[in-house]
Write an enzyme that holds these catalytic residues in place. Structure first.
Site, PDB file in Angstrom:
ATOM      1  N   VAL A 196       0.830  -1.221   0.000  1.00 26.12           N
ATOM      2  CA  VAL A 196       0.000   0.000   0.000  1.00 26.12           C
ATOM      3  C   VAL A 196       0.857   1.259   0.000  1.00 26.12           C
ATOM      4  O   VAL A 196       0.402   2.325  -0.415  1.00 26.12           O
ATOM      5  CB  VAL A 196      -0.973  -0.024   1.215  1.00 26.12           C
ATOM      6  CG1 VAL A 196      -0.238   0.221   2.528  1.00 26.12           C
ATOM      7  CG2 VAL A 196      -2.108   0.963   1.043  1.00 26.12           C
ATOM      8  N   SER A 217       2.509   6.686  15.072  1.00 28.23           N
ATOM      9  CA  SER A 217       1.806   6.538  13.782  1.00 28.23           C
ATOM     10  C   SER A 217       0.297   6.590  13.973  1.00 28.23           C
ATOM     11  O   SER A 217      -0.425   7.186  13.167  1.00 28.23           O
ATOM     12  CB  SER A 217       2.224   5.237  13.090  1.00 28.23           C
ATOM     13  OG  SER A 217       1.654   4.092  13.702  1.00 28.23           O
ATOM     14  N   LYS A 218      -0.214   5.983  15.039  1.00 25.29           N
ATOM     15  CA  LYS A 218      -1.670   5.959  15.218  1.00 25.29           C
ATOM     16  C   LYS A 218      -2.200   7.301  15.749  1.00 25.29           C
ATOM     17  O   LYS A 218      -3.329   7.692  15.427  1.00 25.29           O
ATOM     18  CB  LYS A 218      -2.066   4.792  16.124  1.00 25.29           C
ATOM     19  CG  LYS A 218      -1.818   3.411  15.477  1.00 25.29           C
ATOM     20  CD  LYS A 218      -2.571   3.229  14.148  1.00 25.29           C
ATOM     21  CE  LYS A 218      -2.459   1.820  13.595  1.00 25.29           C
ATOM     22  NZ  LYS A 218      -3.204   1.631  12.344  1.00 25.29           N
ATOM     23  N   ASN A 261      -7.153   0.917   6.062  1.00 28.30           N
ATOM     24  CA  ASN A 261      -7.049  -0.013   7.191  1.00 28.30           C
ATOM     25  C   ASN A 261      -5.693  -0.686   7.331  1.00 28.30           C
ATOM     26  O   ASN A 261      -5.328  -1.109   8.433  1.00 28.30           O
ATOM     27  CB  ASN A 261      -8.159  -1.064   7.017  1.00 28.30           C
ATOM     28  CG  ASN A 261      -7.989  -2.236   7.952  1.00 28.30           C
ATOM     29  OD1 ASN A 261      -8.285  -2.128   9.147  1.00 28.30           O
ATOM     30  ND2 ASN A 261      -7.482  -3.352   7.436  1.00 28.30           N
ATOM     31  N   TYR A 320       4.642   2.791  16.700  1.00 26.46           N
ATOM     32  CA  TYR A 320       3.231   2.478  16.477  1.00 26.46           C
ATOM     33  C   TYR A 320       2.338   3.559  17.100  1.00 26.46           C
ATOM     34  O   TYR A 320       1.386   4.042  16.461  1.00 26.46           O
ATOM     35  CB  TYR A 320       2.925   1.102  17.068  1.00 26.46           C
ATOM     36  CG  TYR A 320       1.560   0.551  16.724  1.00 26.46           C
ATOM     37  CD1 TYR A 320       1.240   0.182  15.416  1.00 26.46           C
ATOM     38  CD2 TYR A 320       0.583   0.371  17.708  1.00 26.46           C
ATOM     39  CE1 TYR A 320      -0.010  -0.341  15.097  1.00 26.46           C
ATOM     40  CE2 TYR A 320      -0.662  -0.156  17.408  1.00 26.46           C
ATOM     41  CZ  TYR A 320      -0.959  -0.501  16.101  1.00 26.46           C
ATOM     42  OH  TYR A 320      -2.193  -1.011  15.791  1.00 26.46           O
TER      43      TYR A 320
HETATM   44  N1  LIG Z   1      -5.841  -6.514  16.090  1.00 26.62           N
HETATM   45  C1  LIG Z   1      -5.712  -5.566  16.994  1.00 26.62           C
HETATM   46  O1  LIG Z   1      -5.705  -5.838  18.209  1.00 26.62           O
HETATM   47  C2  LIG Z   1      -5.627  -4.123  16.549  1.00 26.62           C
HETATM   48  C3  LIG Z   1      -5.732  -3.149  17.548  1.00 26.62           C
HETATM   49  C4  LIG Z   1      -5.640  -1.809  17.168  1.00 26.62           C
HETATM   50  C5  LIG Z   1      -5.486  -1.455  15.846  1.00 26.62           C
HETATM   51  N2  LIG Z   1      -5.377  -2.423  14.887  1.00 26.62           N
HETATM   52  C6  LIG Z   1      -5.195  -1.961  13.504  1.00 26.62           C
HETATM   53  O2  LIG Z   1      -6.129  -2.622  12.670  1.00 26.62           O
HETATM   54  C7  LIG Z   1      -5.627  -2.610  11.331  1.00 26.62           C
HETATM   55  C8  LIG Z   1      -5.812  -3.990  10.738  1.00 26.62           C
HETATM   56  O3  LIG Z   1      -5.007  -4.901  11.466  1.00 26.62           O
HETATM   57  P1  LIG Z   1      -5.506  -6.364  11.869  1.00 26.62           P
HETATM   58  O4  LIG Z   1      -5.556  -6.414  13.344  1.00 26.62           O
HETATM   59  O5  LIG Z   1      -6.687  -6.724  11.087  1.00 26.62           O
HETATM   60  O6  LIG Z   1      -4.215  -7.189  11.465  1.00 26.62           O
HETATM   61  P2  LIG Z   1      -3.964  -8.249  10.315  1.00 26.62           P
HETATM   62  O7  LIG Z   1      -2.498  -8.510  10.362  1.00 26.62           O
HETATM   63  O8  LIG Z   1      -4.904  -9.389  10.468  1.00 26.62           O
HETATM   64  O9  LIG Z   1      -4.346  -7.466   8.989  1.00 26.62           O
HETATM   65  C9  LIG Z   1      -3.534  -6.460   8.462  1.00 26.62           C
HETATM   66  C10 LIG Z   1      -3.467  -6.662   6.965  1.00 26.62           C
HETATM   67  O10 LIG Z   1      -2.720  -5.578   6.410  1.00 26.62           O
HETATM   68  C11 LIG Z   1      -1.880  -6.117   5.428  1.00 26.62           C
HETATM   69  N3  LIG Z   1      -0.725  -5.260   5.232  1.00 26.62           N
HETATM   70  C12 LIG Z   1       0.294  -5.033   6.091  1.00 26.62           C
HETATM   71  N4  LIG Z   1       1.197  -4.231   5.517  1.00 26.62           N
HETATM   72  C13 LIG Z   1       0.738  -3.953   4.277  1.00 26.62           C
HETATM   73  C14 LIG Z   1       1.233  -3.193   3.200  1.00 26.62           C
HETATM   74  N5  LIG Z   1       2.414  -2.560   3.279  1.00 26.62           N
HETATM   75  N6  LIG Z   1       0.514  -3.123   2.063  1.00 26.62           N
HETATM   76  C15 LIG Z   1      -0.676  -3.773   1.944  1.00 26.62           C
HETATM   77  N7  LIG Z   1      -1.199  -4.523   2.931  1.00 26.62           N
HETATM   78  C16 LIG Z   1      -0.494  -4.610   4.089  1.00 26.62           C
HETATM   79  C17 LIG Z   1      -1.458  -7.482   5.951  1.00 26.62           C
HETATM   80  O11 LIG Z   1      -0.982  -8.318   4.896  1.00 26.62           O
HETATM   81  C18 LIG Z   1      -2.734  -7.962   6.587  1.00 26.62           C
HETATM   82  O12 LIG Z   1      -3.525  -8.720   5.679  1.00 26.62           O
HETATM   83  C19 LIG Z   1      -4.184  -2.124  11.406  1.00 26.62           C
HETATM   84  O13 LIG Z   1      -4.118  -0.781  10.990  1.00 26.62           O
HETATM   85  C20 LIG Z   1      -3.858  -2.257  12.872  1.00 26.62           C
HETATM   86  O14 LIG Z   1      -2.856  -1.344  13.282  1.00 26.62           O
HETATM   87  C21 LIG Z   1      -5.463  -3.747  15.206  1.00 26.62           C
END
Ligand SMILES: NC(=O)c1ccc[n+]([C@@H]2O[C@H](COP(=O)([O-])OP(=O)(O)OC[C@H]3O[C@@H](n4cnc5c(N)ncnc54)[C@H](O)[C@@H]3O)[C@@H](O)[C@H]2O)c1
Length: 263
Positions: free
Chosen positions: A64, A159-160, A91, A156
């Site tokens: 991305v 960034s957030k 996302n 992190y």
């Molecule tokens: N799971 C949690 O507890 C949690 C908590 C707070 C925030 N988040 C945020 O939620 C969002 C989604 O994360 P998730 O928990 O579903 O994790 P996840 O790892 O299941 O999904 C993240 C997806 O992003 C893709 N990705 C990563 N880097 C990428 C790149 N450079 N280009 C394209 N795709 C890329 C990965 O391949 C993966 O499929 C993220 O922004 C994460 O920071 C998650």
């Protein structure tokens, strides 16, 4: 699918990044169920099954943060809906668990590239179309790390916090053009990102769940349903909202995660 949400996204065109796993995958699946056409980006899109929604899903594999990704995603939008884009789910994100005194410049840069710069570039590329249309909704995935400090996660957290700031800045800038911009701040959520943590450190996972007021981690589907609500017409007067989807975690003062004796 219940009748209340049936067809809520009928005829809408959406772009989702990080769509191959976790929250992004749940968003993509819910959008397809509710009638949207979706351009879905991920490094790995193999988990997304186009044949379940013929003609309504285009996958774009790749980083991305690549320079050409915003235009590739817009080109895919044209193949789906003639160029109109109603919703962007910004996302994709990566974690970073490194203390401030140890983080290397390349790790810091990578977290900012994926979590911040890529999200901003895509928001402005898609936002330009939305401003011209006079309508659109953008949903950024931040985190509890977007509103709180966490130890040993400085890149992190920074960034957030940037995503939260970007959400507010774009909401006020593009509101007069009919474009809404909101964010979700997931708390501990079952997803690809957290799967390894849960498997390798079950005691730590259980301790984290124990301090959530609802006493459990959230599900990716629960993050997705909030995200879809915020981008739907039902939320037509909501913009600039930072929605903490965390089982009540943000409402708890950390000092009181240790129980006070009752007598
Ligand atoms: N799971 C949690 O507890 C949690 C908590 C707070 C925030 N988040 C945020 O939620 C969002 C989604 O994360 P998730 O928990 O579903 O994790 P996840 O790892 O299941 O999904 C993240 C997806 O992003 C893709 N990705 C990563 N880097 C990428 C790149 N450079 N280009 C394209 N795709 C890329 C990965 O391949 C993966 O499929 C993220 O922004 C994460 O920071 C998650």
């Amino acid at each position: 699918m219940d009748d209340r949400t049936a067809g809520r996204y009928d005829g809408k065109v959406a772009v989702v990044t990080g769509a191959g796993s976790g929250i992004g995958r749940a968003i993509t699946e819910q959008l397809l169920r509710e009638g949207a056409s979706v351009v879905a980006n991920d490094l790995d899109v193999s988990a997304l099954a186009a044949d379940e929604s013929p003609g309504r899903l285009v996958t774009v594999a790749g980083d991305v943060s690549a320079d050409d990704m915003p235009q590739r995603l817009l080109d895919a939008v044209v193949t789906l809906g003639g160029g109109r884009v109603d919703v962007l789910f910004n996302n994709a994100g990566i974690g970073s668990a490194r203390p401030a005194l140890d983080i290397r410049p390349d790790e810091w840069r990578r977290v900012m590239d994926v979590n911040v710069d890529a999200a901003f570039r895509l928001a402005t590329t898609v936002g330009r179309v939305m401003v011209d249309q006079g309508a659109g909704a953008i949903l950024n995935t931040a985190s509890v790390a977007g509103t709180h400090g966490l130890p040993s996660r400085v890149a992190y957290v920074v960034s957030k916090h940037a995503i939260v700031g970007m959400t507010r800045a774009l909401a006020v800038e593009w509101g007069p053009s009919g474009v809404r911009v909101n964010a979700i701040c997931p708390g501990l959520t079952e997803s690809g990102m957290s799967e390894r943590l849960k498997r390798d450190s079950p005691d730590y996972w259980a301790a984290r769940e124990a301090v959530v007021p609802l006493r459990r981690a959230g599900l990716s589907a629960e993050q997705a349903s909030t995200a879809l609500f915020l981008c739907s017409d039902e939320a037509a007067y909501i913009s600039g909202m930072i929605a903490e989807v965390d089982g009540g975690t943000h409402a708890l003062y950390a000092g009181y995660t240790v129980q006070r004796p009752t007598s």
